[in-house]
Scaffold this motif. Structure first.
Motif, PDB file in Angstrom:
ATOM      1  N   ALA A 191      13.459   6.563  -8.968  1.00  0.00           N
ATOM      2  CA  ALA A 191      12.343   5.852  -8.959  1.00  0.00           C
ATOM      3  C   ALA A 191      12.797   4.328  -8.451  1.00  0.00           C
ATOM      4  N   PRO A 192      13.668   4.241  -7.530  1.00  0.00           N
ATOM      5  CA  PRO A 192      14.068   2.881  -7.378  1.00  0.00           C
ATOM      6  C   PRO A 192      13.259   1.725  -6.817  1.00  0.00           C
ATOM      7  N   GLY A 193      12.045   2.402  -6.154  1.00  0.00           N
ATOM      8  CA  GLY A 193      10.878   1.463  -5.880  1.00  0.00           C
ATOM      9  C   GLY A 193      10.503   0.522  -7.000  1.00  0.00           C
ATOM     10  N   PRO A 194       9.784   1.632  -8.010  1.00  0.00           N
ATOM     11  CA  PRO A 194       9.039   0.966  -9.186  1.00  0.00           C
ATOM     12  C   PRO A 194      10.003   0.157  -9.850  1.00  0.00           C
ATOM     13  N   VAL A 195      11.174   0.727 -10.390  1.00  0.00           N
ATOM     14  CA  VAL A 195      12.334   0.043 -11.206  1.00  0.00           C
ATOM     15  C   VAL A 195      12.623  -1.216 -10.569  1.00  0.00           C
ATOM     16  N   LEU A 196      12.627  -1.318  -9.383  1.00  0.00           N
ATOM     17  CA  LEU A 196      13.104  -2.605  -8.690  1.00  0.00           C
ATOM     18  C   LEU A 196      11.935  -3.733  -8.542  1.00  0.00           C
ATOM     19  N   ALA A 197      10.567  -3.206  -8.922  1.00  0.00           N
ATOM     20  CA  ALA A 197       9.216  -3.734  -8.539  1.00  0.00           C
ATOM     21  C   ALA A 197       9.094  -4.272  -7.197  1.00  0.00           C
ATOM     22  N   LEU A 198       9.681  -3.214  -6.292  1.00  0.00           N
ATOM     23  CA  LEU A 198       9.356  -3.312  -4.833  1.00  0.00           C
ATOM     24  C   LEU A 198       8.830  -1.849  -4.458  1.00  0.00           C
ATOM     25  N   PRO A 199       7.791  -1.377  -4.831  1.00  0.00           N
ATOM     26  CA  PRO A 199       7.362   0.074  -4.398  1.00  0.00           C
ATOM     27  C   PRO A 199       6.683  -0.067  -3.195  1.00  0.00           C
ATOM     28  N   THR A 200       6.477  -1.120  -2.299  1.00  0.00           N
ATOM     29  CA  THR A 200       5.756  -0.938  -1.280  1.00  0.00           C
ATOM     30  C   THR A 200       6.480  -1.413  -0.135  1.00  0.00           C
ATOM     31  N   PRO A 201       6.285  -1.204   1.222  1.00  0.00           N
ATOM     32  CA  PRO A 201       7.014  -1.619   2.258  1.00  0.00           C
ATOM     33  C   PRO A 201       6.831  -3.233   2.299  1.00  0.00           C
ATOM     34  N   GLU A 202       5.624  -3.728   1.904  1.00  0.00           N
ATOM     35  CA  GLU A 202       5.249  -5.173   2.103  1.00  0.00           C
ATOM     36  C   GLU A 202       6.191  -5.809   1.047  1.00  0.00           C
ATOM     37  N   ALA A 203       6.169  -5.330  -0.146  1.00  0.00           N
ATOM     38  CA  ALA A 203       6.778  -5.979  -1.139  1.00  0.00           C
ATOM     39  C   ALA A 203       8.039  -6.077  -0.960  1.00  0.00           C
ATOM     40  N   LEU A 204       9.089  -4.850  -0.419  1.00  0.00           N
ATOM     41  CA  LEU A 204      10.365  -4.784  -0.106  1.00  0.00           C
ATOM     42  C   LEU A 204      10.434  -5.806   1.123  1.00  0.00           C
ATOM     43  N   ALA A 205       9.557  -6.048   2.070  1.00  0.00           N
ATOM     44  CA  ALA A 205       9.934  -6.888   3.173  1.00  0.00           C
ATOM     45  C   ALA A 205       9.840  -8.311   2.868  1.00  0.00           C
ATOM     46  N   GLU A 206       8.978  -8.583   1.761  1.00  0.00           N
ATOM     47  CA  GLU A 206       8.967  -9.987   1.272  1.00  0.00           C
ATOM     48  C   GLU A 206      10.214 -10.255   0.134  1.00  0.00           C
ATOM     49  N   ALA A 207      10.401  -9.456  -0.462  1.00  0.00           N
ATOM     50  CA  ALA A 207      11.756  -9.601  -1.112  1.00  0.00           C
ATOM     51  C   ALA A 207      13.136  -9.805  -0.145  1.00  0.00           C
ATOM     52  N   GLY A 208      13.055  -8.912   1.002  1.00  0.00           N
ATOM     53  CA  GLY A 208      14.222  -9.260   1.901  1.00  0.00           C
ATOM     54  C   GLY A 208      14.369 -10.544   2.354  1.00  0.00           C
ATOM     55  N   ARG A 209      12.989 -11.473   2.559  1.00  0.00           N
ATOM     56  CA  ARG A 209      13.236 -12.650   2.936  1.00  0.00           C
ATOM     57  C   ARG A 209      13.462 -13.678   1.960  1.00  0.00           C
ATOM     58  N   LEU A 210      13.366 -13.217   0.598  1.00  0.00           N
ATOM     59  CA  LEU A 210      13.537 -14.040  -0.476  1.00  0.00           C
ATOM     60  C   LEU A 210      14.953 -13.873  -1.143  1.00  0.00           C
TER      61      LEU A 210
END
Length: 394
Positions: free
Chosen positions: A337-356
């Motif tokens: 469950a890498p998405g929830p564990v990383l707090a990046l469960p959605t494509p939008e959250a992952l994309a925002e994290a990629g910018r930060l």
């Protein structure tokens, strides 16, 4: 306004320590504690001034007050002296929210600003409160986003962390020292108890997180006096990248003030479940993006707390400058469950994290492009656990 000695009681303490128990007597569902709610902050700083230095202390305050007043987010402060004891003083300050205060109090600028006061201050105690309600009499309310709309609900548990780096190549020895030590007495007094200590390593960076039931500052003072703690701190001294002398109060203050990693958000998603494991995740941010990254992760954790069946039991986000660390208690196998564990469960959250995210600092070629990159991001962000100690139930 805050002064370095004041913060020293909270963060300038050898934090190596408590055996701890994460069992809290009662926990309400979906408990959330956060610095991102926008409510104004009141900081109360109690100071004990060395005998005969009252005039010097007042003059030092006069020299620094305008500098502090210019700090973004600062609203006002007051300096008061006790009617009964001339060595006891009080500084209260108001801030637009917790975030600008935390950024200021943990900065090099703060250390430099309050330095003229250090020789006058014998002891301090710092307390921080969100403004809940206000009553005015023929006056206009102070600037800011307003009081906190509702009280925070939860147990009497405080979380705090520090982080520091060790000399490259010394990591195996440091890991051995921090994994093998005698734990001090968990009970501090009738109302305060050391609950849990968790230590992690990422490269040459150490993160030490503590949980305290009751008064954090009393607990840290207690820990600092324990011979087991002093022995461990002395043992790792030769391996630190930043030199320190814990027998010198100013040296200790500087080290632990710079090492402080404040908890800016905590959410508990209900009662403890069986099979919970704790892990720490390291999120280096691009320059100037640390607060935005911490806010993103906190928002995702808050949303997950309301989802039935979420594997997240509790999450704490620690933030300082461009460094974010997240402590996670989960029932899931992180690799599944890498998405929830990383707090990046959605494509939008992952994309925002990629910018930060500073992905280069994690050894990644670039920002994560999708779900297929989550396992690698998890592997690079996950910190090596050194020890996780709980106090025996009382």
């Amino acid at each position: 306004m805050t002064v370095s000695p004041a913060e020293s009681t909270e963060s300038a303490v050898p934090h190596h320590d408590p055996t701890v128990e994460s069992t809290v007597p009662h926990r309400d569902p979906a408990v959330s504690l956060t610095a991102f709610d926008g409510s104004r902050l009141r900081v109360v700083l109690m100071l004990d001034i060395r005998d005969g230095t009252q005039q010097e202390f007042l003059e030092a305050y006069e020299r620094m007050r305008d500098r502090v007043a210019s700090v973004p987010g600062h609203i006002s402060d007051q300096l008061c002296q006790s009617l009964e004891n001339p060595t006891q003083w009080l500084i209260t300050s108001e801030w637009e929210s917790a975030l600008p205060f935390l950024s200021w109090v943990n900065s090099e600028e703060h250390l430099e600003t309050v330095k003229p006061m250090e020789d006058c201050v014998r002891d301090t105690r710092s307390m921080r409160y969100s403004v809940m309600r206000e009553t005015f009499s023929r006056r206009t309310p102070a600037a800011g986003d307003g009081p906190q709309p509702a009280p925070r609900v939860g147990g009497n548990v405080v979380r705090h962390a520090i982080t520091f780096t060790v000399r490259p190549g010394s990591e195996p020895e440091v890991a051995r020292i921090l994994s093998d030590y005698a734990s001090p007495e968990a009970r501090v007094d009738a109302t305060t108890r050391l609950l849990r200590t968790s230590l992690f390593l990422h490269g040459n960076r150490v993160v030490r997180a503590v949980e305290v039931h009751g008064d954090l500052q009393a607990a840290l003072r207690h820990v600092a006096r324990q011979p087991e703690v002093r022995a461990v701190e002395e043992a790792i001294n030769p391996y630190l990248e930043q030199d320190r002398d814990l027998t010198n109060p100013q040296s200790a203050r500087l080290f632990f003030t710079r090492a402080a990693l404040p908890a800016v958000h905590h959410v508990t998603a209900g009662q403890d479940a069986a099979g919970v494991q704790r892990l720490a995740l390291f999120y280096p941010a691009r320059p100037g993006s640390g607060q935005a990254l911490a806010r993103l992760l906190a928002g995702q954790d808050q949303a997950a707390a309301g989802v039935p069946g979420s594997p997240l039991v509790a999450c704490t986000v620690f933030h300082r400058d461009d460094l974010v660390v997240r402590l996670v208690d989960t029932t899931a196998d992180p690799e599944l469950a890498p998405g929830p564990v990383l707090a990046l469960p959605t494509p939008e959250a992952l994309a925002e994290a990629g910018r930060l995210l500073d992905t280069a600092a994690l050894g990644l070629d670039g920002p994560p492009a999708g779900d297929r990159d989550l396992p690698r991001l998890l592997a690079r962000a996950r910190m090596r656990p050194l020890t996780d100690r709980r106090a025996p139930a009382s």
